[in-house]
Write an enzyme that holds these catalytic residues in place. Structure first.
Site, short mmCIF file in Angstrom:
data_model
loop_
_atom_site.label_atom_id
_atom_site.label_comp_id
_atom_site.label_asym_id
_atom_site.label_seq_id
_atom_site.Cartn_x
_atom_site.Cartn_y
_atom_site.Cartn_z
N GLU A 200 0.11 -6.17 -7.05
CA GLU A 200 -0.66 -6.55 -8.11
C GLU A 200 -0.28 -4.90 -8.80
O GLU A 200 -0.67 -4.48 -10.08
CB GLU A 200 -2.06 -6.23 -8.42
CG GLU A 200 -3.08 -6.79 -7.52
CD GLU A 200 -4.38 -6.58 -7.11
OE1 GLU A 200 -5.63 -7.32 -7.20
OE2 GLU A 200 -4.33 -4.90 -6.50
N GLU A 274 -5.87 -13.88 -3.35
CA GLU A 274 -6.54 -13.59 -3.10
C GLU A 274 -7.50 -14.45 -3.99
O GLU A 274 -7.82 -13.92 -4.86
CB GLU A 274 -6.91 -12.38 -3.50
CG GLU A 274 -6.51 -11.33 -2.93
CD GLU A 274 -5.91 -9.35 -3.42
OE1 GLU A 274 -6.94 -9.51 -3.42
OE2 GLU A 274 -4.82 -8.66 -3.13
#
Length: 636
Positions: A200, A274
């Site tokens: 991320e 995710e």
């Protein structure tokens, strides 16, 4: 969070949607031969060919689930993997927490519950491919996003950048980690089909050269499988690195979200790295849940759009010890001990309705019978446990702890401990001498919460919101004591470099900075807890006692130990240890009211229970067979 109104209306449409998806996908994905132990003479690995993945040249769809070996007792790894297979998944994803594997600088641990190689080999044994997410930053609601706190000893440290002090530490870590995982790659006969570059980074993006550095750090140490990145929608464009497939993270499938992924990288397979099956909890908030029907309908929609998926989390597990992370947006909020996450399996590994709904969906897509779900292990209710002895912290300090003397307050990371690695977690006790009372002001230098005592008399607390107290007047010189708890370092956002704990600056009494401290480390490591057993000052618990203190009792088990949950009604705030294992924190503000105690950590006969209670102690705790994680609130 995200909107969740209209759950009932979505369910009816969801049934039809799932049926359409099954019609499209059934018979296309029979992967009975695409398992680790059946593919010999491998050469091609996972490839991206236009809009689909290929594995050894055959069309392949990733049906993944996240299970973190460091959040699950080693004795239960196999059980969780068998349940993944029974749900219809073919791929396991896991993070690798740097701060556990190199807790002290230069000392590496890949043994016991941290035996990553054994975990990956077990996945291969049970026919699961692996996507490895080695960081160095992992987020994951884990202290400092998995980065070791000793990095913060450097006052100029710039985490997640090409700052020399950071890259030198990453290089040394990867030099130990990569030789363990490189032989387990697909092309070398192992289960690893892909490796994620950082995590991320598009939401951080402080250094345009950093992602290329991490990529080369992997490649130069022998990583040859497909590389991936992982970002939310807003971070996608900023987290890219050439040569790595971009993937996306979300919970609500907004219109055009996967098309946005296509616009970032054209003509590539789409993957949701995710898909958030639930959500995590903070102390003082609710226990978040995410509607099972909404979840499975979204999974079906993702599959209909041709994407691969990883369920984060399939099984969340537990933030044992002091390893929970925290958020800092409008205010600081630390995460609870449980990482149940309202995931597909519960914290203790039991099935939820999400499991059976997903199993039905995946089994019809795959087009062949799935393995039977393993039998659930029963949980035990061992009843009341009497904490019959106690010892005050004020008696422990002179018996077991050597002070560090410093003119100025020092943050815990810079204490001269652990072979110069500092203190990572737990509590720090600061003592100094004062004359008289007056106005105590922290100048917001307490991280994260301090109990204030004059001699042994409790005065109050200092934290992010309370920064001043009135100290009572008194005659002569007295001890001012601040017991400071590190409640967990922030794991996400732009404030990672500011996560030093303890007293991070001066505290003032009547506008004069306090000086000449004795500083005691209360990290509560196993060696300390063992030495606590030998202290002779333990005594019977009186009818009423106020901490801080350690309390101990015995749990007697007649038969084979089973999982149980400890309920601490009547206790205020602290930490529980059973047979030396740190189960984690409890706090009466909730939402979490029970701590998970795995059966493998118990033994037949006598089991020692030790509680460090900060303030108000009960006399008993209850062993119950049902967890209670608090009042629920649906994810918005």
């Amino acid at each position: 969070m995200w909107p969740c109104g209209g759950r009932r209306q979505r369910r009816a449409g969801g049934v039809a949607l799932v049926a359409v998806v099954l019609w499209v996908l059934v018979r296309r994905f029979n992967w009975s031969e695409l398992v680790p132990l059946r593919l010999w003479g491998r050469t091609l690995g996972l490839q991206a060919e236009h809009s689909q993945f290929l594995l050894e040249g055959m069309p392949f769809r990733i049906f993944g689930g996240s299970v973190h070996y460091f959040r699950v007792p080693r004795e239960y790894w196999e059980d969780r993997m068998l349940k993944m297979k029974a749900c219809g998944l073919n791929t396991l994803t896991t993070y690798v927490p740097w701060n556990l594997h190199e807790g002290d600088r230069g000392k590496f641990d890949f043994s016991g519950n941290l035996d990553l190689r054994a975990f990956l080999m077990l996945a291969a044994k049970h026919g699961l491919w692996v996507i490895l997410r080695p960081g160095p930053y992992i987020c994951s609601e884990w202290d400092l996003g998995g980065l070791p706190s000793w990095l913060l000893q450097d006052p100029e440290m710039q985490l997640r950048t090409t700052y020399k002090g950071f890259t030198e530490a990453v290089d040394a870590y990867f030099d130990h980690l990569m030789p363990l995982v490189v032989p387990l790659q697909y092309k070398k006969g192992g289960p690893i089909i892909a490796v994620q570059v950082e995590n991320e980074y598009g939401s951080y993006a402080k250094d345009p050269n950093y992602m290329a550095y991490v990529k080369m750090a992997l490649l130069n140490r022998g990583i040859v499988e497909m590389l991936m990145t992982s970002d939310n929608k807003n971070g996608l464009s900023y987290g890219l690195v050439e040569g790595a497939l971009a993937t996306v993270n979300f919970q609500k499938l907004e219109p055009g979200l996967l098309k946005h992924l296509d616009s970032v990288q054209r003509d590539q397979p789409k993957m949701v790295m995710e898909y958030w099956t639930g959500w995590f909890d903070n102390w003082g908030g609710p226990h978040y849940v995410f509607d099972a029907d909404e979840m499975v309908n979204t999974v079906a929609s993702i599959l209909k759009l041709g994407a691969s998926i990883n369920l984060y989390m399939f099984h969340g597990g537990t933030n044992f010890g002091f390893m929970n992370g925290a958020l800092e947006a409008d205010e600081y909020k630390s995460d609870v001990t449980s990482y149940d996450y309202d995931a597909v399996l519960t914290e203790a590994g039991d099935y939820t309705s999400k499991f059976f709904k997903l199993r039905q969906l995946f089994s019809m897509i795959i087009g062949q019978p799935l393995p039977l779900p393993p039998v659930i292990e029963s949980k035990a209710s061992y009843g009341a446990i009497l904490l019959h002895q106690y010892i005050s912290l004020w008696d422990v300090v002179p018996s077991l702890l050597q002070p560090i003397k410093s003119e100025f307050p020092m943050n815990m990371e810079n204490l001269h401990l652990n072979e110069s690695s500092g203190q990572c977690y737990g509590y720090v006790l600061y003592e100094t001498v004062i004359f008289g009372g007056g106005h105590l002001h922290s100048r917001n230098h307490v991280r994260d919460r301090a109990q204030v005592f004059v001699n042994t008399m409790y005065v109050g607390e200092l934290d992010y919101n309370i920064v001043e107290l009135s100290l009572p007047e008194g005659q002569g010189f007295r001890q001012l004591r601040l017991l400071v708890e590190n409640r967990g370092r922030v794991n996400y956002g732009l404030a990672l470099n500011e996560q030093r704990k303890g007293l991070i600056g001066d505290v003032f009494l009547n506008n004069t900075p306090l000086r000449n401290f004795k500083i005691y480390s209360l990290e509560m490591k196993p060696a300390f807890m063992k030495s606590l057993q030998q202290v002779t000052a333990w005594s019977a618990v009186p009818d009423y006692f106020v901490g801080p203190a350690f309390f101990r009792g015995r749990l007697w088990i007649e038969h084979q130990p089973q999982d149980t949950f400890l309920k601490l009604q009547g206790w205020e705030k602290g930490v529980v240890f059973v047979n030396g294992q740190n189960l984690g924190r409890y706090w009466k503000i909730g939402p979490q009211e029970t701590l998970y105690l795995p059966g493998p950590w118990l033994r037949k006969g006598s089991n020692e229970v030790v509680i460090f209670e900060e303030r108000t102690a009960g006399r008993i705790i209850q062993s119950v067979d049902i967890p209670y994680l608090g009042r629920t609130q649906y994810v918005d």
